[in-house]
Scaffold this motif. Structure first.
Motif, PDB file in Angstrom:
ATOM      1  N   SER A   1     -49.259  13.149 -15.200  1.00 20.01           N
ATOM      2  CA  SER A   1     -48.826  12.720 -16.521  1.00 20.01           C
ATOM      3  C   SER A   1     -47.363  12.307 -16.440  1.00 20.01           C
ATOM      4  N   SER A   2     -46.858  11.760 -17.539  1.00 23.67           N
ATOM      5  CA  SER A   2     -45.480  11.263 -17.538  1.00 23.67           C
ATOM      6  C   SER A   2     -44.597  12.105 -18.440  1.00 23.67           C
ATOM      7  N   ARG A   3     -43.307  12.077 -18.157  1.00 22.52           N
ATOM      8  CA  ARG A   3     -42.282  12.769 -18.938  1.00 22.52           C
ATOM      9  C   ARG A   3     -41.053  11.868 -18.985  1.00 22.52           C
ATOM     10  N   TRP A   4     -40.178  12.130 -19.936  1.00 17.70           N
ATOM     11  CA  TRP A   4     -38.886  11.447 -19.960  1.00 17.70           C
ATOM     12  C   TRP A   4     -37.856  12.338 -19.281  1.00 17.70           C
ATOM     13  N   ALA A   5     -37.075  11.747 -18.421  1.00 19.91           N
ATOM     14  CA  ALA A   5     -36.023  12.499 -17.726  1.00 19.91           C
ATOM     15  C   ALA A   5     -34.858  12.755 -18.665  1.00 19.91           C
ATOM     16  N   ALA A   6     -34.084  13.771 -18.342  1.00 19.35           N
ATOM     17  CA  ALA A   6     -32.847  14.013 -19.077  1.00 19.35           C
ATOM     18  C   ALA A   6     -31.834  12.939 -18.698  1.00 19.35           C
ATOM     19  N   VAL A   7     -30.970  12.578 -19.660  1.00 18.34           N
ATOM     20  CA  VAL A   7     -29.947  11.565 -19.380  1.00 18.34           C
ATOM     21  C   VAL A   7     -28.566  12.218 -19.412  1.00 18.34           C
ATOM     22  N   PRO A   8     -27.669  11.749 -18.529  1.00 22.79           N
ATOM     23  CA  PRO A   8     -27.877  10.671 -17.572  1.00 22.79           C
ATOM     24  C   PRO A   8     -28.831  11.107 -16.460  1.00 22.79           C
ATOM     25  N   THR A   9     -29.527  10.145 -15.890  1.00 25.90           N
ATOM     26  CA  THR A   9     -30.562  10.458 -14.900  1.00 25.90           C
ATOM     27  C   THR A   9     -29.937  10.700 -13.530  1.00 25.90           C
ATOM     28  N   VAL A  10     -29.153  11.774 -13.462  1.00 25.89           N
ATOM     29  CA  VAL A  10     -28.580  12.244 -12.204  1.00 25.89           C
ATOM     30  C   VAL A  10     -29.069  13.670 -11.989  1.00 25.89           C
ATOM     31  N   THR A  11     -29.100  14.091 -10.746  1.00 27.19           N
ATOM     32  CA  THR A  11     -29.679  15.395 -10.412  1.00 27.19           C
ATOM     33  C   THR A  11     -28.982  16.532 -11.143  1.00 27.19           C
ATOM     34  N   ALA A  12     -27.666  16.462 -11.280  1.00 19.74           N
ATOM     35  CA  ALA A  12     -26.916  17.555 -11.893  1.00 19.74           C
ATOM     36  C   ALA A  12     -27.396  17.855 -13.308  1.00 19.74           C
ATOM     37  N   THR A  13     -27.731  16.808 -14.059  1.00 16.07           N
ATOM     38  CA  THR A  13     -28.217  16.991 -15.427  1.00 16.07           C
ATOM     39  C   THR A  13     -29.731  17.148 -15.477  1.00 16.07           C
ATOM     40  N   ALA A  14     -30.449  16.313 -14.731  1.00 17.13           N
ATOM     41  CA  ALA A  14     -31.896  16.198 -14.917  1.00 17.13           C
ATOM     42  C   ALA A  14     -32.700  17.269 -14.188  1.00 17.13           C
ATOM     43  N   LYS A  15     -32.222  17.772 -13.058  1.00 15.36           N
ATOM     44  CA  LYS A  15     -32.982  18.807 -12.352  1.00 15.36           C
ATOM     45  C   LYS A  15     -33.062  20.105 -13.146  1.00 15.36           C
ATOM     46  N   PRO A  16     -31.950  20.636 -13.667  1.00 14.57           N
ATOM     47  CA  PRO A  16     -32.059  21.863 -14.456  1.00 14.57           C
ATOM     48  C   PRO A  16     -32.969  21.698 -15.675  1.00 14.57           C
TER      49      PRO A  16
ATOM     50  N   PRO B   1     -23.604   0.245 -23.232  1.00 13.46           N
ATOM     51  CA  PRO B   1     -24.433   1.206 -23.965  1.00 13.46           C
ATOM     52  C   PRO B   1     -23.974   2.641 -23.718  1.00 13.46           C
ATOM     53  N   VAL B   2     -24.138   3.468 -24.731  1.00  9.04           N
ATOM     54  CA  VAL B   2     -23.854   4.893 -24.597  1.00  9.04           C
ATOM     55  C   VAL B   2     -25.072   5.673 -25.061  1.00  9.04           C
ATOM     56  N   VAL B   3     -25.281   6.836 -24.441  1.00  8.81           N
ATOM     57  CA  VAL B   3     -26.398   7.707 -24.802  1.00  8.81           C
ATOM     58  C   VAL B   3     -25.871   9.132 -24.915  1.00  8.81           C
ATOM     59  N   PRO B   4     -26.482   9.943 -25.776  1.00  7.17           N
ATOM     60  CA  PRO B   4     -26.037  11.341 -25.877  1.00  7.17           C
ATOM     61  C   PRO B   4     -26.386  12.105 -24.609  1.00  7.17           C
ATOM     62  N   TRP B   5     -25.472  12.958 -24.204  1.00  4.88           N
ATOM     63  CA  TRP B   5     -25.718  13.803 -23.028  1.00  4.88           C
ATOM     64  C   TRP B   5     -26.857  14.760 -23.348  1.00  4.88           C
ATOM     65  N   HIS B   6     -27.762  14.919 -22.420  1.00  2.00           N
ATOM     66  CA  HIS B   6     -28.951  15.735 -22.648  1.00  2.00           C
ATOM     67  C   HIS B   6     -28.605  17.150 -23.099  1.00  2.00           C
ATOM     68  N   TRP B   7     -27.558  17.742 -22.533  1.00  3.57           N
ATOM     69  CA  TRP B   7     -27.255  19.150 -22.791  1.00  3.57           C
ATOM     70  C   TRP B   7     -26.380  19.359 -24.020  1.00  3.57           C
ATOM     71  N   ASN B   8     -25.838  18.287 -24.559  1.00  3.68           N
ATOM     72  CA  ASN B   8     -25.057  18.383 -25.790  1.00  3.68           C
ATOM     73  C   ASN B   8     -24.991  16.996 -26.421  1.00  3.68           C
ATOM     74  N   PRO B   9     -25.849  16.734 -27.429  1.00  3.02           N
ATOM     75  CA  PRO B   9     -25.941  15.384 -28.002  1.00  3.02           C
ATOM     76  C   PRO B   9     -24.686  14.944 -28.736  1.00  3.02           C
ATOM     77  N   HIS B  10     -23.698  15.830 -28.909  1.00  2.00           N
ATOM     78  CA  HIS B  10     -22.440  15.435 -29.541  1.00  2.00           C
ATOM     79  C   HIS B  10     -21.488  14.781 -28.549  1.00  2.00           C
ATOM     80  N   HIS B  11     -21.844  14.811 -27.282  1.00  3.76           N
ATOM     81  CA  HIS B  11     -21.042  14.157 -26.243  1.00  3.76           C
ATOM     82  C   HIS B  11     -21.836  12.979 -25.670  1.00  3.76           C
ATOM     83  N   TYR B  12     -21.142  11.863 -25.458  1.00  7.32           N
ATOM     84  CA  TYR B  12     -21.838  10.652 -25.042  1.00  7.32           C
ATOM     85  C   TYR B  12     -21.469  10.240 -23.610  1.00  7.32           C
ATOM     86  N   VAL B  13     -22.425   9.555 -23.013  1.00 11.50           N
ATOM     87  CA  VAL B  13     -22.276   9.073 -21.643  1.00 11.50           C
ATOM     88  C   VAL B  13     -22.482   7.568 -21.646  1.00 11.50           C
ATOM     89  N   ALA B  14     -21.597   6.834 -20.978  1.00 13.47           N
ATOM     90  CA  ALA B  14     -21.762   5.389 -20.844  1.00 13.47           C
ATOM     91  C   ALA B  14     -22.745   5.096 -19.709  1.00 13.47           C
TER      92      ALA B  14
END
Length: 774
Positions: free
Chosen positions: A472-487, A633-646
């Motif tokens: 099945s499929s899932r959406w990864a955490a953003v940004p899609t880097v191991t530090a954020t998405a693996k945990p 484009p900017v997206v909210p950081w997966h672990w805290n949506p009040h902080h944004y990532v370009a």
């Protein structure tokens, strides 16, 4: 396996012994091949033609890649500049008359062998799973690492097998499967074969003429005059080469034999090259001449390079026209010999050209994901396959231009569309994302960077084991880097949160406020009663566990575009890990990943992002300084949506020179697989296997070991396509046997597969056969 000869399967098995996990061990220095009874010795010269890295322990004859242990040690250490050895290959050291036990008994080992003793530890040994050396019989019979053939066990058959090995080894594996091989079968191979004799002579005319006794040469000349209308002594090999290449009357069987195993007769290529007439008739078949294939490769290379700068639609049309012209060369023997890499790459380029005519649409994230899962991933898979075919720099450049002309525009449009959708419908954050919590009896296998298309390849390998699995499929955490998405996909995700995004993109442990590290991650797993297993451990299958396998992401960063040629190797290593866990008794396996990636030969587009606006800047994402505004484009950081990532717009990077990158927003990076392997006793299901398939007319009688009456036997033309109108499947009897009748007599002589199906209608064993027998 269907097109491989036994000798090619032997080569692949030897090379597979050198596979290793770079996170766990160093590259093996050599592959040791012990053969105490010298059973393999007659075929070593044939195998050396396929393996330039194969060396032999023996008297010093460097021209034959043979020498004493001290010389072989120098070869392994690459201290002999005059010895040619492929850069990436581990030397294979064949040791006739030497058992593995001889080397292991260090103090009793003969002095002349001691230079190789250390290679047991610096290298690997080509052995069975039980640690025993591979005998000829074991390799042919074993279903666990061997070919799974059905050989008679009597003494005469075993003796005939060893005697006939040089002839047997050139046969296709599929031709030997589905048959009970006895002494008579091997003896037929030993009987003089005029076609083989002719090819053997053409392969090395002068050497063979010198080696053959006068009586055999006389007989050979007589047979050639009678059957092939030429005299090898008076006419020579060039006349024979022309007749072979033009398939004169009576020569087509010779060509067909050559086509079965062209690698065994490399010398014939030179004869054909010298024998080609200057002017071929309009009806002549150009597929038989090596220079015509080489000319085709040169023309294709030039045509692909000319795509540079063309509009995408025109480039696609050109690629499809090239496929019409050059596609047939994939069926020529030169492709089998690896001499048509661009023709082989073209089949994948054509897939990319056809399927990128329209970019991925969809009015919502779910709709776009569905389109990618049903169709889009095939494009990325074809890109990897095309890149893997190109070996030389010139070919890589040609494939690069071809792919960039049609793949990059599609990739860019698809990523931009996804980013537009995310502006209206953000990806799930850490509050909404599905938690992956294993139950008892489940082990989680984390595979870093297992992109969707590579996971589809893995799923096919999993199904080939007879296991039940769904993806099945899932959406990864953003940004899609191991530090954020693996945990975010780990069982301890609920214990993590985010304060401020920094240059690491790591979450913090909610309870302590400390940044997550490797040691802290493993400690959290332990607190959750989920042991962390190293690559060598299989754990307690009655509990839960977490383990990690695969290095696609690490290799991508280090190899960039060359990752394409290593994908299948990594998937094989991952499958081996799964096999070990199944064998250990785990009832369920979750295969998860953190993110995907983008891979474009020649590099991804670049976009400027001034450093003074960011806390950190990675290839496809950047942490923005407080109060800074960026033109991307900017997206909210997966672990805290009040902080944004370009993130890079479309498929762009914030720096040059990246063929491989992740961290941004694209379907390839954000849509990740989740594989569940499950079902009863998976290890037990794999033990059921065919031991006999015999035909009497159109009636097929089979025997199965470790089977039970809940299993069904069926005969199919394709493994996963039952056709009850032609064959009525039957349950196994108490003795593990069944008898089936093929209703349609027009199928006699057709290739088929006898399959064993469990109660869930899953194929758990199969055996190729010919309806009615051969």
């Amino acid at each position: 396996m269907s097109n491989k000869t036994i000798i090619e399967a032997l080569r692949d098995s030897l090379l597979a012994a050198a596979r290793y996990n770079q996170d766990d061990v160093v590259r093996p220095a050599a592959i040791l091949w012990n053969d105490a009874d010298r059973q393999w010795q007659p075929v070593i010269p044939l195998l050396q033609a396929l393996m330039p890295e194969l060396f032999i322990l023996g008297e010093y004859q460097p021209e034959r890649k043979t020498g004493p242990a001290i010389w072989l040690r120098c070869v392994i250490d690459r201290t002999l500049p005059e010895v040619e050895l492929p850069a990436e290959a581990a030397p294979v050291i064949y040791m006739p008359g030497v058992s593995r036990q001889t080397l292991r008994a260090v103090h009793e080992c003969p002095e002349e062998l001691k230079p190789l003793v250390a290679m047991q530890y610096r290298g690997v040994c080509w052995t069975q799973k039980n640690g025993k050396d591979w005998s000829v019989e074991a390799f042919l019979v074993s279903r666990d690492g061997g070919l799974g053939l059905d050989l008679a066990k009597d003494a005469s058959s075993r003796a005939a097998l060893v005697t006939a090995l040089p002839e047997l080894i050139a046969k296709p594996v599929a031709q030997m499967q589905g048959r009970h091989l006895e002494a008579e079968d091997f003896e037929k191979l030993i009987i003089e074969d005029p076609v083989k004799d002719l090819l053997t002579w053409l392969n090395k005319p002068a050497e063979v003429r010198e080696q053959w006794p006068a009586a055999k040469w006389k007989t050979f000349r007589s047979r050639c005059k009678k059957e092939y209308k030429f005299d090898p002594e008076k006419d020579g090999e060039l006349v024979a080469g022309e007749r072979l290449g033009r398939k004169y009357e009576g020569w087509e069987p010779v060509w067909n034999r050559l086509a079965e195993a062209p690698a065994l007769y490399n010398g014939v290529t030179d004869v054909l090259r010298k024998s080609r007439p200057i002017d071929l008739g309009m009806w002549d078949d150009k597929s038989t001449w090596p220079q015509d294939n080489e000319s085709g490769e040169e023309q294709l290379r030039a045509a692909l390079l000319q795509l540079d700068g063309l509009p995408a639609d025109r480039a696609r049309e050109t690629i499809l026209e090239l496929e019409k012209t050059h596609g047939e060369r994939r069926e020529w023997i030169w492709a089998r010999l690896g001499k048509a890499p661009l023709a082989r790459a073209l089949t994948h380029l054509s897939t990319v050209a056809r399927q990128t005519e329209q970019s991925l649409g969809g009015t919502s994230l779910a709709a776009m994901a569905d389109l990618y899962i049903s169709e889009g991933w095939h494009i990325d898979d074809a890109v990897l396959s095309a890149m893997a075919e190109a070996v030389t720099g010139a070919d890589s450049q040609a494939v690069q231009v071809g792919l960039r002309s049609c793949y990059l525009p599609w990739l860019e449009k698809s990523a931009l569309h996804l980013q537009q959708l995310i502006e209206k419908e953000p990806l799930p954050d850490h509050q909404a994302i599905e938690k992956l919590l294993p139950a008892k009896g489940c082990v989680v296998v984390f595979a870093d960077g297992l992109r969707w298309d590579t996971a589809c390849r893995l799923l096919e390998k999993i199904h080939s084991q007879g296991w039940t699995a769904q993806m099945s499929s899932r959406w990864a955490a953003v940004p899609t880097v191991t530090a954020t998405a693996k945990p975010a996909v780990s069982p301890v995700a609920g214990k993590l949160s985010g304060n401020t995004v920094d240059d690491t993109f790591l979450p913090t442990i909610t309870k302590t406020g400390k940044r997550l590290s490797v040691d802290r991650f493993r400690k959290l797993l332990a607190e959750s009663k989920i042991p962390y297993l190293t690559v060598e451990e299989t754990g307690d299958p009655t509990g839960m566990a977490w383990t990690e396998q695969g290095e696609l992401d690490r290799l991508g960063h280090s190899l960039q575009g060359k990752l394409a040629s290593r994908v299948n190797e990594q998937l094989d290593l991952l499958l081996e890990r799964l096999q070990g866990l199944v064998a250990a008794g785990w009832k369920m396996i979750h295969v998860i990943t953190d993110h995907g990636w983008l891979l474009v030969p020649g590099g991804l587009p670049t976009v400027a992002l001034p450093k003074y606006l960011t806390e950190s800047r990675w290839a496809r994402c950047a942490a923005i300084k407080e109060g800074a505004k960026v033109d991307c484009p900017v997206v909210p950081w997966h672990w805290n949506p009040h902080h944004y990532v370009a993130v890079g717009p479309g498929a762009a990077c914030f720096g040059k020179g990246n063929e491989y990158a992740h961290g941004g927003v694209s379907l390839q990076g954000c849509l990740v697989p989740f594989i569940v392997i499950h079902g009863g006793d998976m290890a037990g299901a794999r033990l059921a296997a065919f031991t006999e398939v015999k035909w009497t007319g159109l009636r097929c009688r089979v025997k199965v070991e470790n089977g039970d009456p809940t299993l069904t036997v069926d005969i199919r033309l394709k493994v996963n396509e039952p056709d009850p109108a032609k064959v009525q499947g039957k349950n196994l009897g108490k003795e593990g046997d069944a008898s089936l009748f093929v209703i349609d007599d027009s199928l006699e002589g057709s290739p088929a597969v006898v399959v064993l199906v469990d109660a869930a209608d899953t194929v758990i064993a199969k055996q190729a056969t010919i309806i009615g027998g051969e």
